[in-house]
Design a protein around this motif. Sequence first.
Motif, mmCIF file in Angstrom:
data_model
loop_
_atom_site.group_PDB
_atom_site.id
_atom_site.type_symbol
_atom_site.label_atom_id
_atom_site.label_comp_id
_atom_site.label_asym_id
_atom_site.label_seq_id
_atom_site.Cartn_x
_atom_site.Cartn_y
_atom_site.Cartn_z
ATOM 1 N N GLN A 53 31.223 5.129 64.973
ATOM 2 C CA GLN A 53 30.145 4.030 64.117
ATOM 3 C C GLN A 53 30.773 3.186 63.192
ATOM 4 O OE1 GLN A 53 26.932 3.635 64.735
ATOM 5 N NE2 GLN A 53 27.091 1.824 63.356
ATOM 6 N N ALA A 54 31.826 3.911 62.558
ATOM 7 C CA ALA A 54 32.800 3.055 61.651
ATOM 8 C C ALA A 54 33.356 2.018 62.237
ATOM 9 C CB ALA A 54 33.729 4.078 60.718
ATOM 10 N N SER A 55 34.040 2.325 63.428
ATOM 11 C CA SER A 55 34.773 1.395 64.276
ATOM 12 C C SER A 55 33.867 0.158 64.806
ATOM 13 C CB SER A 55 35.393 2.179 65.556
ATOM 14 O OG SER A 55 36.037 1.193 66.433
ATOM 15 N N THR A 56 32.870 0.481 65.093
ATOM 16 C CA THR A 56 31.845 -0.548 65.619
ATOM 17 C C THR A 56 31.488 -1.319 64.575
ATOM 18 O OG1 THR A 56 30.798 0.975 67.373
ATOM 19 C CG2 THR A 56 29.547 -0.933 66.681
ATOM 20 N N ASN A 57 31.215 -0.788 63.269
ATOM 21 C CA ASN A 57 30.945 -1.532 61.956
ATOM 22 C C ASN A 57 31.959 -2.443 61.650
ATOM 23 O OD1 ASN A 57 28.342 -0.123 61.807
ATOM 24 N ND2 ASN A 57 29.004 1.149 60.302
ATOM 25 N N LEU A 58 33.203 -2.093 61.566
ATOM 26 C CA LEU A 58 34.422 -2.685 61.475
ATOM 27 C C LEU A 58 34.643 -3.946 62.438
ATOM 28 C CD1 LEU A 58 37.065 -0.102 60.568
ATOM 29 C CD2 LEU A 58 36.333 -1.947 58.936
ATOM 30 N N GLY A 59 34.359 -3.608 63.648
ATOM 31 C CA GLY A 59 34.196 -4.733 64.676
ATOM 32 C C GLY A 59 33.139 -5.993 64.399
ATOM 33 N N SER A 60 32.219 -5.374 64.007
ATOM 34 C CA SER A 60 31.023 -6.449 63.594
ATOM 35 C C SER A 60 31.308 -7.018 62.417
ATOM 36 C CB SER A 60 29.601 -5.773 63.550
ATOM 37 O OG SER A 60 29.174 -4.954 64.681
#
Length: 154
Positions: A53-60
């Motif tokens: 989830q953190a990786s997804t948030n960083l990508g966004s």
Amino acid sequence: ESELRIDALSQALQSIKESTAEAGRCCEGLTGRARHLDSLTSPASDASAMLTQASTNLGSTLAIMKDAREKFDTVADYEPAISRLLRGAQEDVDRLLSGGIFRGHRRGANNTFMSDMDDDDAAIGGALTEQDVYAAGDSMEIIRDAYAYFLDRR
């Protein structure tokens, strides 16, 4: 001979009972180990999900920051046109307030301003080109969109 067979069967039955008891103890031990392994892997699975989830948030966030950077770069590209437009508008307001008329315009019938397309830029003195006005308008629209975009992100 029957007694020998009965003794052999009794020993075999005793051996089966002991094997069954040992198998039960092994199953209980295996069940305990499985519970322990589950208690170790569940937090790891949760941590893995949070990392995903953190990786997804960083990508966004990266995509949003790139978009914002492009908007600011575009505004910076149009800054000279906006400055020329502002200077031109200020000069026209000063002329209007001093009793003159807007540069590049003349008074027509009914005291209205009309475009004077016959004047050349040298006679007007640093007049804005049509491209300058469109570029400034585009940049103002981009500024408005960026402002609304960042208001929505609050």
